[in-house]
Scaffold this active site. Structure first.
Site, PDB file in Angstrom:
ATOM      1  N   ARG A 180       0.797  -1.217   0.000  1.00 23.46           N
ATOM      2  CA  ARG A 180       0.000   0.000   0.000  1.00 23.46           C
ATOM      3  C   ARG A 180       0.839   1.282   0.000  1.00 23.46           C
ATOM      4  O   ARG A 180       0.690   2.116  -0.865  1.00 23.46           O
ATOM      5  CB  ARG A 180      -0.946   0.004   1.211  1.00 23.46           C
ATOM      6  CG  ARG A 180      -2.034   1.050   1.111  1.00 23.46           C
ATOM      7  CD  ARG A 180      -2.956   1.031   2.307  1.00 23.46           C
ATOM      8  NE  ARG A 180      -3.539  -0.253   2.552  1.00 23.46           N
ATOM      9  CZ  ARG A 180      -4.355  -0.510   3.570  1.00 23.46           C
ATOM     10  NH1 ARG A 180      -4.649   0.449   4.423  1.00 23.46           N
ATOM     11  NH2 ARG A 180      -4.869  -1.717   3.750  1.00 23.46           N
ATOM     12  N   TYR A 207     -17.346  14.217 -12.571  1.00 22.85           N
ATOM     13  CA  TYR A 207     -17.220  15.380 -13.452  1.00 22.85           C
ATOM     14  C   TYR A 207     -15.934  15.369 -14.277  1.00 22.85           C
ATOM     15  O   TYR A 207     -15.888  15.927 -15.360  1.00 22.85           O
ATOM     16  CB  TYR A 207     -17.260  16.673 -12.638  1.00 22.85           C
ATOM     17  CG  TYR A 207     -18.532  16.862 -11.846  1.00 22.85           C
ATOM     18  CD1 TYR A 207     -19.766  16.903 -12.478  1.00 22.85           C
ATOM     19  CD2 TYR A 207     -18.497  16.990 -10.458  1.00 22.85           C
ATOM     20  CE1 TYR A 207     -20.938  17.072 -11.756  1.00 22.85           C
ATOM     21  CE2 TYR A 207     -19.660  17.157  -9.723  1.00 22.85           C
ATOM     22  CZ  TYR A 207     -20.882  17.192 -10.374  1.00 22.85           C
ATOM     23  OH  TYR A 207     -22.032  17.354  -9.655  1.00 22.85           O
ATOM     24  N   HIS A 215      -8.086  -3.266  -7.157  1.00 24.04           N
ATOM     25  CA  HIS A 215      -7.748  -2.552  -5.916  1.00 24.04           C
ATOM     26  C   HIS A 215      -8.991  -2.364  -5.036  1.00 24.04           C
ATOM     27  O   HIS A 215      -9.625  -1.309  -5.059  1.00 24.04           O
ATOM     28  CB  HIS A 215      -7.125  -1.191  -6.269  1.00 24.04           C
ATOM     29  CG  HIS A 215      -6.381  -0.556  -5.127  1.00 24.04           C
ATOM     30  ND1 HIS A 215      -5.140  -0.984  -4.711  1.00 24.04           N
ATOM     31  CD2 HIS A 215      -6.702   0.473  -4.306  1.00 24.04           C
ATOM     32  CE1 HIS A 215      -4.733  -0.240  -3.696  1.00 24.04           C
ATOM     33  NE2 HIS A 215      -5.668   0.657  -3.426  1.00 24.04           N
TER      34      HIS A 215
END
Length: 746
Positions: free
Chosen positions: A30, A120, A76
């Site tokens: 990670r 967006y 993931h």
């Protein structure tokens, strides 16, 4: 019902193993990048997913929500925010040496504005990512491993052809360790890699002829050049960065400072904090040279303008900004990455060494696969060439065969029994055929137009080209110099296409030294209203507005502008406020809450006394608590540097009711809530240390408590109100401390 098995074990052992497993998962899977491709797992998976979705640099943008969702579903499973955050950072040119993602829409700003929601924004791979980070994935040059649910395969590492760990840097916090690697210039890093490949005995100092130092996307100036050798040798250290300050001339002989580049560490909220820090320097009178400050930054770049008054000491002011704000800051270097499956802190040479080893491994696998394909192609080509020479026999075999199986058996093993031939000679010739399985398949699939003369000629040329390629691939695989040459040629192409000029200047600069202008000491008035808002005004302003000031303010203290105000609270604490931290100006100017300039908490504490710290040095303070405890304390005990101290010790459930300046010739009157008044001489109050509880001043009846403390000079008439009744203090019977007092009905 199945039999259950209880395993007895030491609890601490289970906790230890579980925590180690968790820590290693965070470290390896990670938080830390891999030294080979310089990417964390979330970055690697996001880029690979975009590659798989076909969102190339020359294709239309796709919604980030689509990319994030696909990455989370396939590779993931740790939440969409971590994936989107990683995607955003890879698209921000002001954070990375090379932006790996081409973002379309609001991806945040250098001033700390966040990116728009993923629904967006749109993105696609940058050209450099496609060409340098993801090419050759189809050539089986890296290992693919199962994803979290074993329904997909993902690359364990991307075949990145440049040292991305150095170029894009890295930052991350794992368990018990953290990484912080600055960004570097691609062209310089490429030159350093080539130098290492030519001489693997090269020293870190020699490598630094090519890599001058960090190259931050925000530019700036690294001012401790001499420290860089040790930092790159050990992988640990601190880099000092300054912003770039230019002087512009204005009309009327005035000047202004223009900050066109900022330290990399100032990205985000740091810019706003810098502006606030400059304003604070002006408000606190640390400098009087600044007239105005404005942030005129735009898409073209950073531009922070500081306008100066005529005759300002520019050099001294610039040094003050370096010292007192984040215009000079420190970047902590800890070049920690995962190498061979374990975290390791590496110097510059070690990182390059790992990268070069990785490149040789990639190219070995690449050219082994290419060689294998060319050898297979050569085998087929030789079969077709040979077939062209005996094409009439092959046609006879095909026409006489009952099945493809019979024809292939004849071509590969010379088995002629099931096949009808026109003559015995043909059968004998067919029995001598020994094509390989691959050649036989190619012959059976060959189209008739391949028998045209020009096509046969083209086949011969192609065969010659295949042999040349085989010779080249074998040379690359068998000779270090040949493979090194291929890698270096590739690096040169990357440098030429994607390299850019250095942005950060590397130099040795002198320590910023400035002369702090001494503040002219003057007598001023401290004002605090009933809401806890405080400010200061000069003596003349106070005298002109005395009536309004006395009516509107709860506390009025005469003090020096260089001093401190001491605030005593009901919880037994004393907080100190620097006068310079308070606004000074006009009578009607708004003050600031004392919570903002001290450790005082208006939600937990009440102010019981406020005084000038310097004047308190020559005084004695009388402390009185709700439970009737009293003591005198020498004012020198409160001459401390700390912002907050314990001013007195309190018993459980007790609190301070009053703190007053007291003299020996005064009388003390203690008044309880139920109307008991006790008068005694100030001499009877024992002097104690600030850490003492004190002595009992008045004996309290059940459920009663001390409410007020009055001081007055012997022989003076002093009247106070208790309820509806007026009490004349000097007419009260003189008694001893620790009595019950006289009951007065209100």
């Amino acid at each position: 019902m199945q039999d259950s098995q209880i395993i007895r074990t030491e609890y601490s052992d289970v906790m230890k193993k579980s925590y180690i497993d968790y820590a290693m998962s965070v470290i390896i899977s990670r938080a830390l990048p891999d030294v080979r491709d310089g990417l964390k797992p979330v970055q690697r998976r996001t880029l690979y997913d975009m590659h798989e979705l076909g969102i190339r640099y020359d294709k239309p943008y796709r919604k980030c929500a689509r990319i994030v969702g696909d990455t989370m579903g396939k590779y993931h499973p740790h939440g969409d925010s971590s994936i989107y955050d990683a995607l955003v950072v890879m698209a921000q040119e002001f954070k990375k040496g090379i932006a790996l993602v081409d973002g379309h829409g609001n991806f945040g700003s250098i001033e700390g504005d966040g990116a728009a929601a993923m629904r967006y924004t749109e993105a696609r791979l940058a050209k450099v990512t496609q060409d340098v980070y993801l090419s050759d994935l189809d050539k089986d040059i890296v290992d693919f491993v199962p994803n979290f649910d074993e329904t997909e395969k993902e690359p364990s590492v991307l075949p990145v052809r440049v040292p991305n760990l150095l170029i894009n840097g890295a930052e991350g916090i794992a368990v018990g360790m953290a990484t912080s690697i600055p960004t570097h210039n691609l062209a310089e890093v490429v030159d350093a890699v080539k130098a290492y490949m030519k001489n693997d005995e090269i020293s870190t100092k020699q490598l630094m002829r090519y890599i001058k130092g960090p190259d931050f996307p925000t530019g700036g100036i690294v001012v401790n050049k001499d420290d860089l050798v040790d930092i790159y040798e050990t992988g640990l250290g601190k880099i000092k960065i300054r912003g770039k300050v230019e002087i512009e001339e204005m009309k009327g002989g005035k000047q202004r400072l223009v900050i066109s580049e900022i330290p990399y560490t100032m990205i985000g909220a740091g810019i706003g904090k810098f502006l606030n820090d400059v304003c604070a320097l002006v408000e606190s009178k640390k400098t009087t040279d600044i007239v105005d400050i404005s942030n005129q930054s735009s898409k073209e770049g950073i531009r922070i303008v500081i306008e100066l008054k005529r005759g300002a000491d520019v050099e001294n002011l610039t040094n003050m900004l370096y010292k007192k704000t984040r215009l000079e800051d420190t970047f902590g270097v800890n070049m920690l990455a995962v190498a061979d499956g374990r975290p390791e802190t590496m110097g510059l040479k070690k990182i390059i060494e790992h990268h070069v080893d990785f490149q040789f491994e990639l190219n070995t696998r690449k050219y082994q696969n290419l060689l294998k394909k060319e050898q297979e192609k050569k085998e087929v080509q030789e079969g077709l060439i040979k077939a062209c020479d005996v094409i009439d026999l092959i046609i006879e075999i095909l026409r006489g065969s009952q099945s493809v199986k019979d024809a292939k058996a004849c071509l590969t093993q010379g088995i002629t029994d099931p096949i009808k031939f026109k003559s015995g000679i043909s059968r004998k010739m067919a029995a001598m055929l020994r094509f390989t399985e691959r050649q036989a398949t190619a012959i059976l699939e060959m189209r008739l137009y391949k028998l045209i003369g020009l096509e046969i000629e083209a086949l011969m040329k192609e065969h010659d080209e295949t042999i040349r390629r085989i010779d080249r691939y074998e040379d690359i695989l068998n000779h270090y110099d040949s493979m090194a040459e291929v890698i270096m040629e590739d690096l040169d192409r990357i440098k030429e296409e994607f390299g850019r000029k250095r942005r950060t200047v590397i130099e040795n600069a002198e320590e910023a030294v400035y002369e702090e202008k001494k503040i002219e000491e003057q007598e001023i008035i401290f004002l605090m209203d009933r809401f806890g808002y405080a400010r200061t005004v000069d003596m003349n302003t106070y005298e002109r507005n005395k009536e309004a000031a006395d009516a509107e303010n709860k506390e009025i203290v005469s003090c020096k502008n260089t001093g401190k105000i001491c605030v005593f609270t009901n919880t037994g604490k004393m907080h100190q406020i620097k006068i310079l931290d308070l606004p000074f100006g006009k009578f009607r100017d708004k003050g600031v809450p004392i919570d903002n300039v001290s450790n005082y908490d208006s939600t937990q504490e009440d102010v019981v006394f406020l005084c000038d710290a310097e004047q308190m040095r020559f005084a004695r303070l009388l402390f009185a608590t709700k439970q009737g405890m009293v003591k005198k304390v020498d004012g020198n005990e409160f001459q401390v540097a700390k912002r907050t101290i314990a001013a007195t010790k309190l018993q459980a459930g007790d609190e301070v009711v009053s703190v007053r300046v007291i003299s020996e010739n005064q009388n003390v009157v203690l008044q309880t809530r139920d109307g008991y008044f006790l008068r005694f001489s100030a001499e009877e109050v024992a002097e104690k240390k600030k850490g003492a509880i004190g002595v009992r001043g008045i004996r309290l009846k059940k459920n009663d408590e001390l409410e007020q403390v009055y001081l007055f000079e012997e022989g003076t008439e002093t009247k106070v109100r208790y309820g509806e009744k007026e009490v004349t203090l000097n007419r009260l019977k003189m008694a001893k401390r620790d009595g019950f007092g006289t009951k007065t009905r209100g």
